[in-house]
Design an enzyme around this catalytic site. Structure first.
Site, PDB file in Angstrom:
ATOM      1  N   LYS A 181       0.863  -1.182   0.000  1.00  0.00           N
ATOM      2  CA  LYS A 181       0.000   0.000   0.000  1.00  0.00           C
ATOM      3  C   LYS A 181       0.896   1.228   0.000  1.00  0.00           C
ATOM      4  O   LYS A 181       1.498   1.583   1.013  1.00  0.00           O
ATOM      5  CB  LYS A 181      -0.922   0.063   1.218  1.00  0.00           C
ATOM      6  CG  LYS A 181      -1.964   1.202   1.091  1.00  0.00           C
ATOM      7  CD  LYS A 181      -2.528   1.659   2.419  1.00  0.00           C
ATOM      8  CE  LYS A 181      -1.727   2.773   3.053  1.00  0.00           C
ATOM      9  NZ  LYS A 181      -1.752   4.064   2.295  1.00  0.00           N
ATOM     10  N   GLY A 212      -5.172   3.219  -1.497  1.00  0.00           N
ATOM     11  CA  GLY A 212      -6.236   3.529  -0.557  1.00  0.00           C
ATOM     12  C   GLY A 212      -5.719   4.214   0.683  1.00  0.00           C
ATOM     13  O   GLY A 212      -4.520   4.518   0.795  1.00  0.00           O
ATOM     14  N   GLY A 214      -5.025   4.623   4.865  1.00  0.00           N
ATOM     15  CA  GLY A 214      -4.505   3.738   5.891  1.00  0.00           C
ATOM     16  C   GLY A 214      -5.572   3.107   6.758  1.00  0.00           C
ATOM     17  O   GLY A 214      -5.462   1.934   7.137  1.00  0.00           O
ATOM     18  N   VAL A 217      -7.282   0.319   3.832  1.00  0.00           N
ATOM     19  CA  VAL A 217      -6.364  -0.626   3.193  1.00  0.00           C
ATOM     20  C   VAL A 217      -5.214  -0.988   4.133  1.00  0.00           C
ATOM     21  O   VAL A 217      -4.850  -2.162   4.263  1.00  0.00           O
ATOM     22  CB  VAL A 217      -5.839  -0.040   1.867  1.00  0.00           C
ATOM     23  CG1 VAL A 217      -4.755  -0.939   1.275  1.00  0.00           C
ATOM     24  CG2 VAL A 217      -6.982   0.135   0.883  1.00  0.00           C
ATOM     25  N   GLY A 218      -4.636   0.012   4.804  1.00  0.00           N
ATOM     26  CA  GLY A 218      -3.561  -0.289   5.744  1.00  0.00           C
ATOM     27  C   GLY A 218      -4.018  -1.191   6.868  1.00  0.00           C
ATOM     28  O   GLY A 218      -3.321  -2.141   7.247  1.00  0.00           O
ATOM     29  N   GLU A 256      10.112   1.152  10.801  1.00  0.00           N
ATOM     30  CA  GLU A 256      11.100   2.217  10.623  1.00  0.00           C
ATOM     31  C   GLU A 256      10.359   3.512  10.875  1.00  0.00           C
ATOM     32  O   GLU A 256       9.550   3.944  10.053  1.00  0.00           O
ATOM     33  CB  GLU A 256      11.700   2.146   9.209  1.00  0.00           C
ATOM     34  CG  GLU A 256      13.019   2.890   9.082  1.00  0.00           C
ATOM     35  CD  GLU A 256      12.839   4.349   8.717  1.00  0.00           C
ATOM     36  OE1 GLU A 256      12.905   5.182   9.659  1.00  0.00           O
ATOM     37  OE2 GLU A 256      12.625   4.660   7.552  1.00  0.00           O
ATOM     38  N   CYS A 290      13.179  11.223   7.819  1.00  0.00           N
ATOM     39  CA  CYS A 290      13.247  10.747   9.206  1.00  0.00           C
ATOM     40  C   CYS A 290      14.656  10.897   9.768  1.00  0.00           C
ATOM     41  O   CYS A 290      14.831  11.007  10.980  1.00  0.00           O
ATOM     42  CB  CYS A 290      12.782   9.291   9.294  1.00  0.00           C
ATOM     43  SG  CYS A 290      13.645   8.171   8.183  1.00  0.00           S
ATOM     44  N   GLU A 390       9.710  15.405  16.559  1.00  0.00           N
ATOM     45  CA  GLU A 390      10.026  15.353  15.133  1.00  0.00           C
ATOM     46  C   GLU A 390       9.125  16.336  14.384  1.00  0.00           C
ATOM     47  O   GLU A 390       7.902  16.193  14.379  1.00  0.00           O
ATOM     48  CB  GLU A 390       9.829  13.941  14.588  1.00  0.00           C
ATOM     49  CG  GLU A 390      10.247  13.816  13.130  1.00  0.00           C
ATOM     50  CD  GLU A 390      10.110  12.399  12.602  1.00  0.00           C
ATOM     51  OE1 GLU A 390      11.002  11.958  11.846  1.00  0.00           O
ATOM     52  OE2 GLU A 390       9.117  11.735  12.940  1.00  0.00           O
TER      53      GLU A 390
END
Length: 482
Positions: A181, A212, A214, A217-218, A256, A290, A390
């Site tokens: 995805k 799609g 998250g 589909v996720g 990650e 990141c 972050e």
């Protein structure tokens, strides 16, 4: 402005007709999603909004392809990946144009990094086919590395193709099949990848792509009983939810996640080199990485000198039209991302931090798009919000320290442990690097190495990508006693 504007895709040129399931385009039977340019808010493409039923079809195709692909020799799987690297290279310009259109990366950066790194990573993974110990005799046991099975890959928007390749190349080399995805806001390279994979001879069903959101589909991929492993790249907050959702079926999970990289400049460092590398690693891709070097730790007695050099060097980081070949920084990837980053800059100002470059608000002359002013705060308290969280934008915090032990404590003083950097005399810098809590440390601007493992400690994630460790992440060990 240059004639690079002729590269701007025509309306609907980048539309995605359907998902990629079982080696063919599978039209979506539901609503579509819009991909919006961060330059001006224009719709650049429409994409199918997939469903759990689409994921079911993709998982079925992946499971059907698994026996044949997993029984193919590592050498033959490596050969397919080698050809895939070549196919991606021939499509470099299309890939770059798609990425500039969807996330606003400057076209020169899109060609060199966004389209170039995936080729290098795929080649590097392919080269490992003959070096990994797929079988090993230990005493009276034969220890075999086997594929995990069907891998679900969930990838972010900041480096759309690179993040995909970092997952699927090692997963495929290990003999797994994949259901991918891509990020819903940056899906436009996925059909180019599918086309390249087919041209490289990857069997139908070995790679499947479902577009799609998250939440649909996720979630379906993460919880699906037919998926054996989930590999996710994204924020720490979402990664935690993925790990919890996957636990119900006891899937293997590789994460990650976020980072807050500290760049520690030692008193014996080459300051000119350190300043140049700091801005490059902090602001490339508009700071949307990141591993961006967002915290610069400097000797207190050199703080003002280094800040002055940073401000001078920052003048070269022009913000502008990403289709212009000379632009260094394009817009942030979306208006939502602009709101997030600008809010952090405003919080820094409200907290009384020393703003020495940039600041909140729109870029003069570029008020329409998601353009942000690259920003530097000086004399930053390491406990402040901008030094701890972050931000994912071009915001650099300069933090003074008074001793090496204090600098190491500051560097290690966040929930993250993805990356770090050190500048100084080589042996001195290496000694300090050994004290830093991070999955990778750059010494004096050491270059990215696609054969080295990549991943984080603490709340920056679990597992490793790239290199031998990245391939082994997608394998199971079986001990056969003889």
């Amino acid at each position: 402005m240059t004639n690079a504007l002729t590269l701007v895709p025509a309306p609907h040129e980048l539309d995605i007709a359907g998902h990629w399931i079982g080696g063919a385009t599978a039209p979506g039977d539901g609503p579509t999603m819009e991909v919006v340019s961060p330059v001006d808010g224009a719709v650049v493409a429409t994409v199918p909004r997939g469903s759990a039923a689409d994921v079911d079809r993709a998982v079925a195709a992946a499971r059907a392809a698994l026996p044949a692909w997993s029984s193919t020799s590592p050498a033959d799987r490596g050969a397919v990946l080698h050809r895939l690297a070549g196919e991606l290279e021939t499509r470099r310009e299309r890939i770059a144009r798609a990425i500039t259109a969807e996330i606003g990366a400057p076209i020169a950066l899109a060609r060199a990094a966004h389209a170039g790194f995936p080729v290098a990573v795929t080649e590097a993974v392919a080269s490992l086919a003959g070096t990994i110990a797929w079988t090993e005799e230990i005493g009276n046991s034969l220890v075999v590395r086997e594929p995990v099975g069907v891998v679900g890959a969930l990838t972010p928007w900041n480096f759309p193709l690179q993040q995909v390749i970092t997952k699927i190349a090692p997963a495929l080399l290990a003999g797994n099949t994949v259901v991918l995805k891509p990020a819903e806001t940056a899906p436009l390279t996925a059909p180019i990848l599918a086309e390249a994979a087919a041209a490289a001879g990857l069997p139908a069903g070995a790679l499947n792509i479902v577009h799609g959101v998250g939440a649909v589909v996720g979630e379906a991929i993460t919880t699906h009983a037919g998926i054996d492993m989930v590999s996710f790249t994204g924020s720490t907050a979402v990664g935690k939810r993925v790990a919890v959702a996957a636990s119900d079926t006891v899937k293997r999970v590789a994460l990650e996640l976020g980072g807050k990289t500290a760049n520690l400049v030692l008193p014996d460092a080459d300051l000119e080199h350190a300043v140049a590398e700091t801005l490059a690693y902090s602001w490339t891709n508009s700071g949307q990485a990141c591993g961006a070097w967002t915290r610069l730790l400097v000797p207190a007695d050199r703080h003002d000198e280094i800040v002055a050099a940073l401000v001078d060097a920052a003048q070269a980081y022009t913000v502008g039209d990403p289709w212009d070949e000379t632009t260094r920084l394009g817009p942030l990837a979306s208006e939502a991302q602009w709101e997030r980053v600008n809010a952090y800059i405003e919080r820094g100002v409200a907290a009384g931090l020393d703003l020495v470059h940039g600041g909140p608000g729109r870029v003069p002359g570029l008020e329409r798009g998601a353009f942000i002013r690259p920003t530097i705060f000086a004399n930053v308290d390491p406990r402040s919000v901008v030094a701890q969280e972050e931000i994912f934008g071009p915001v650099l915090s300069v933090i003074p320290y008074h001793s090496e032990d204090e600098a190491v404590a500051i560097a290690n003083g966040t929930i993250y442990g993805l990356g770090a950097a050190v500048f100084g005399e080589r042996d001195h810098a290496l000694a300090v690097a050994g004290r830093l809590e991070a999955g990778q440390v750059y010494v004096n601007g050491g270059r990215f190495n696609p054969l080295a493992p990549f991943g984080g400690t603490k709340q920056s994630g679990t597992g490793r990508e790239m290199g031998v460790a990245g391939v082994e992440e997608f394998t199971e060990l079986k001990a056969i006693q003889l």
